[in-house]
Design a protein around this motif. Structure first.
Motif, mmCIF file in Angstrom:
data_model
loop_
_atom_site.group_PDB
_atom_site.id
_atom_site.type_symbol
_atom_site.label_atom_id
_atom_site.label_comp_id
_atom_site.label_asym_id
_atom_site.label_seq_id
_atom_site.Cartn_x
_atom_site.Cartn_y
_atom_site.Cartn_z
ATOM 1 N N ILE A 126 52.195 46.932 36.084
ATOM 2 C CA ILE A 126 52.035 47.346 37.474
ATOM 3 C C ILE A 126 51.243 46.241 38.161
ATOM 4 N N TYR A 127 51.431 46.075 39.457
ATOM 5 C CA TYR A 127 50.947 44.874 40.128
ATOM 6 C C TYR A 127 50.097 45.214 41.353
ATOM 7 N N VAL A 128 49.251 44.257 41.726
ATOM 8 C CA VAL A 128 48.575 44.287 43.019
ATOM 9 C C VAL A 128 48.611 42.867 43.562
ATOM 10 N N LEU B 71 48.462 43.651 36.628
ATOM 11 C CA LEU B 71 48.431 42.215 36.862
ATOM 12 C C LEU B 71 48.087 41.956 38.323
ATOM 13 N N ILE B 72 47.091 41.116 38.548
ATOM 14 C CA ILE B 72 46.679 40.743 39.896
ATOM 15 C C ILE B 72 47.421 39.468 40.285
ATOM 16 N N ILE B 73 48.198 39.536 41.357
ATOM 17 C CA ILE B 73 48.941 38.369 41.835
ATOM 18 C C ILE B 73 48.016 37.544 42.720
ATOM 19 N N GLU C 44 37.754 38.983 43.814
ATOM 20 C CA GLU C 44 37.097 40.147 44.412
ATOM 21 C C GLU C 44 37.834 41.435 44.045
ATOM 22 N N VAL C 45 39.160 41.399 44.139
ATOM 23 C CA VAL C 45 39.952 42.584 43.807
ATOM 24 C C VAL C 45 39.745 42.983 42.347
ATOM 25 N N LEU C 46 39.598 42.006 41.476
ATOM 26 C CA LEU C 46 39.291 42.306 40.074
ATOM 27 C C LEU C 46 38.044 43.180 39.976
ATOM 28 N N GLY C 47 36.987 42.782 40.670
ATOM 29 C CA GLY C 47 35.750 43.563 40.634
ATOM 30 C C GLY C 47 35.925 44.960 41.192
ATOM 31 N N TYR C 48 36.669 45.076 42.297
ATOM 32 C CA TYR C 48 36.885 46.394 42.896
ATOM 33 C C TYR C 48 37.695 47.289 41.966
ATOM 34 N N ALA C 49 38.690 46.707 41.309
ATOM 35 C CA ALA C 49 39.508 47.493 40.382
ATOM 36 C C ALA C 49 38.668 47.999 39.208
ATOM 37 N N CYS D 294 38.864 47.861 50.177
ATOM 38 C CA CYS D 294 37.633 47.307 49.621
ATOM 39 C C CYS D 294 36.461 48.258 49.880
ATOM 40 N N PRO D 295 35.278 47.960 49.319
ATOM 41 C CA PRO D 295 34.143 48.870 49.487
ATOM 42 C C PRO D 295 33.848 49.212 50.948
ATOM 43 N N TYR D 296 33.621 50.505 51.170
ATOM 44 C CA TYR D 296 33.207 51.061 52.459
ATOM 45 C C TYR D 296 34.243 50.874 53.566
ATOM 46 N N SER D 297 35.484 50.685 53.195
ATOM 47 C CA SER D 297 36.558 50.678 54.192
ATOM 48 C C SER D 297 36.994 52.115 54.461
#
Length: 210
Positions: free
Chosen positions: A66-68, A5-7, A15-20, A114-117
């Motif tokens: 589980i959460y983010v 679940l994304i909080i 954005e986090v949805l896409g990265y996940a 996130c990407p490229y971090s």
């Protein structure tokens, strides 16, 4: 397999949805389930296959979840994250496949990369930290809980971010500089000297503006 679940169903949450979803199934122990947000209509104007499944404020923690925490504001992120954790929640680390973590570095739960971090070597990262696009920590840097790096930030070697620090895009923290808790550094700033707690700084070199 737990339900992720994304909080927060705002811009960063999407954005986090896409990265996940970029993380291969064989490399995760969860399946995406949806969002928690106190606005049930948060996704109505967006083409999103996942929905708001309930509010944040009265969510009951479940063992199969589980959460983010995808909130940009450090205070809100820490308040909600710590409340959920105190009630038994477990937080996932969402680490994009293009991100890199040095073999000698350590980090707490709830990390979003996130990407490229990048986290280089001998870095210590607390809980509920966010490292946005093309941002990173140099060797021996430390970030306490709840820090947020916006895109293209450079926290250089031996720098220290206290709890809840927020860096706008393209901020550079020079080697060994310490940034006080809950301070905010405006976009494009270069920080040459230690920063007090609870201030906002901006400029090159960065100066206190409030």
């Amino acid at each position: 397999m737990k339900k992720l679940l994304i909080i927060g169903a705002g811009g960063f949450g999407r954005e986090v949805l896409g990265y996940a979803l970029d993380i291969k199934r064989e490399n995760r122990d969860w399946e995406l389930y949806g969002f928690l947000d106190d606005n049930p209509d948060a996704l109505d104007n967006y083409n999103c296959e996942y929905k708001v499944v309930g509010p944040i404020h009265d969510h009951i923690i479940q063992e199969d979840e589980i959460y983010v925490c995808a909130l940009g504001d450090p205070k809100a992120k820490l308040k909600i994250g710590r409340d959920f954790k105190a009630r038994g929640a477990v937080f996932a680390n969402i680490i994009h496949p293009t991100a890199r973590i040095g073999r000698t570095s350590v980090y707490g739960q709830g990390l979003i990369m996130c990407p490229y971090s990048i986290i280089t070597e001998n870095v210590k990262i607390g809980e509920f930290n966010t490292i946005n696009l093309f941002s990173g920590y140099g060797h021996n840097a430390i970030a306490e809980d709840g820090c947020t790096l916006s895109s293209h930030c450079d926290v250089t070697g031996y720098a220290y971010l206290e709890e809840g620090v927020f860096l706008g895009s393209n901020v550079s923290i020079l080697p060994g500089v310490r940034v006080g808790k809950y301070s905010r550094i405006g976009a494009g700033s270069i920080v040459l000297k230690n920063v007090p707690a609870y201030v906002t700084m901006f400029g090159n070199p960065a100066k206190v503006i409030c």
